[in-house]
Scaffold this motif. Structure first.
Motif, PDB file in Angstrom:
ATOM      1  N   ALA A  31      20.260  -8.306   0.165  1.00 39.53           N
ATOM      2  CA  ALA A  31      19.616  -7.049   0.637  1.00 39.53           C
ATOM      3  C   ALA A  31      18.341  -7.065   1.435  1.00 39.53           C
ATOM      4  O   ALA A  31      17.683  -8.196   1.189  1.00 39.53           O
ATOM      5  CB  ALA A  31      19.641  -6.025  -0.552  1.00 39.53           C
ATOM      6  N   PRO A  32      18.091  -6.250   2.268  1.00 36.83           N
ATOM      7  CA  PRO A  32      16.669  -6.436   3.111  1.00 36.83           C
ATOM      8  C   PRO A  32      15.627  -6.046   1.802  1.00 36.83           C
ATOM      9  O   PRO A  32      16.091  -5.241   0.991  1.00 36.83           O
ATOM     10  CB  PRO A  32      16.802  -5.224   4.018  1.00 36.83           C
ATOM     11  N   LEU A  33      14.427  -6.427   2.074  1.00 33.94           N
ATOM     12  CA  LEU A  33      13.327  -6.033   1.161  1.00 33.94           C
ATOM     13  C   LEU A  33      12.384  -5.187   1.976  1.00 33.94           C
ATOM     14  O   LEU A  33      11.828  -5.403   3.014  1.00 33.94           O
ATOM     15  CB  LEU A  33      12.507  -7.313   0.736  1.00 33.94           C
ATOM     16  N   ARG A  34      11.933  -4.034   1.142  1.00 38.28           N
ATOM     17  CA  ARG A  34      10.849  -2.888   1.859  1.00 38.28           C
ATOM     18  C   ARG A  34       9.617  -2.922   0.869  1.00 38.28           C
ATOM     19  O   ARG A  34       9.647  -2.819  -0.163  1.00 38.28           O
ATOM     20  CB  ARG A  34      11.655  -1.934   1.991  1.00 38.28           C
ATOM     21  N   LEU A  35       8.504  -3.299   1.500  1.00 36.17           N
ATOM     22  CA  LEU A  35       7.296  -3.407   0.736  1.00 36.17           C
ATOM     23  C   LEU A  35       6.598  -2.055   1.088  1.00 36.17           C
ATOM     24  O   LEU A  35       6.228  -1.878   2.510  1.00 36.17           O
ATOM     25  CB  LEU A  35       6.223  -4.607   1.232  1.00 36.17           C
TER      26      LEU A  35
END
Length: 295
Positions: A31-35
């Motif tokens: 999955a993509p990671l969002r900070l």
């Protein structure tokens, strides 16, 4: 649209461990990671004019997410990662992000309240109200999701027929990690006096134990069929739910609990069992929205 895994960052040590854990988790899920960082500098300082220096709080927030982004890319080079500084308070930012996330990851103590001590309001409020699972790591806990020491996930099985979401989440985690899943339900026989001797066959206590096993079987029957590769163990244990689950967390990489979403409440924003687990669990805790809630 593929939902990202979202992690709250503020540059503190616990939030950086949460970034590491989330990077591993994103790699496991593909999955993509969002900070995200919550900052109110725009409200108090205004947007800087073109050509002028950035306000100190803006620069700090942007430096924090930039450093966290580099940390993710160094740790997991293939991870799709994005970052943003959002102008709102921490709870509002995380709850808003939870509307379009596969899960939220939060540390236990932070610099500006985004990932503060669990006795404070932020982590408890987010765990109680988010639309998606919320994974809380306390300080000093293992920062690697991909290579857990125990290769064991624990699922707390609560009451009622609507507990499939926590079960499915726990099975997905176990499958992604190549871990076993222990589904645990505590049971009590109120009429028996405390004793070191277990109840003997034929005592009313056996009925309570059998009921606990039936609830476990019912909760896992459908979800387990969707993950046949996961080694599943059903365990009914006599004792308080809090005591049984805290003991189980000592040998686990993740403890998954269901929590009822409370829009109006008096007292704790989450149930007493979940509250205790968030404070005292020996491993990270995933709080999964569940209409039925946890025992």
């Amino acid at each position: 649209m593929e939902l990202p895994l979202v992690v709250g960052v503020d540059g503190s040590g616990p939030s950086l461990r949460a970034v590491d854990w989330a990077a591993d988790e994103a790699a496991l899920r593909g999955a993509p990671l969002r900070l995200v960082n919550a900052s109110l500098w725009e409200r108090y300082e205004g947007v800087s004019a073109a050509g002028t220096d950035r306000p100190p709080d803006q620069k700090l927030a942007e430096d924090v997410v930039d450093a966290a982004t580099r940390r993710v890319r160094d740790r997991r080079p293939g991870t799709r990662v994005s970052a943003d500084v959002l102008p709102d308070d921490p709870v509002s930012v995380l709850l808003h992000e939870g509307h379009r996330a596969c899960a939220l990851v939060i540390g236990s103590r932070g610099r500006n309240g985004l990932v503060e001590l669990l006795l404070g309001s932020v982590s408890l409020a987010v765990a109680a109200r988010a639309d998606c699972p919320v994974i809380v790591l306390r300080g000093g806990q293992e920062s690697r999701a991909a290579a857990g020491e125990h290769r064991r996930i624990v699922l707390a099985v609560g009451d009622g027929p609507n507990s499939s979401a926590p079960a499915r989440f726990a099975l997905q985690e176990a499958e992604a990690r190549g871990a076993s899943l222990d589904a645990v339900r505590a049971w009590r026989w109120p009429g028996r006096e405390p004793t070191d001797q277990p109840p003997v066959e034929g005592e009313p206590a056996r009925r309570h134990e059998r009921q606990a096993v039936e609830i476990l079987e019912s909760a896992l029957d459908g979800p387990a069929a969707e993950h046949p590769s996961v080694r599943l163990r059903l365990r009914a244990a006599e004792g308080s739910a809090r005591g049984v689950l805290l003991a189980a967390s000592a040998g686990a990489d993740l403890l998954v609990v269901g929590a009822e979403r409370l829009h109006a409440h008096v007292g704790l924003p989450v149930g007493r069992v979940v509250h205790a687990l968030l404070h005292r669990s020996a491993c990270p805790v995933a709080v999964v929205p569940d209409r039925a809630g946890t025992q």
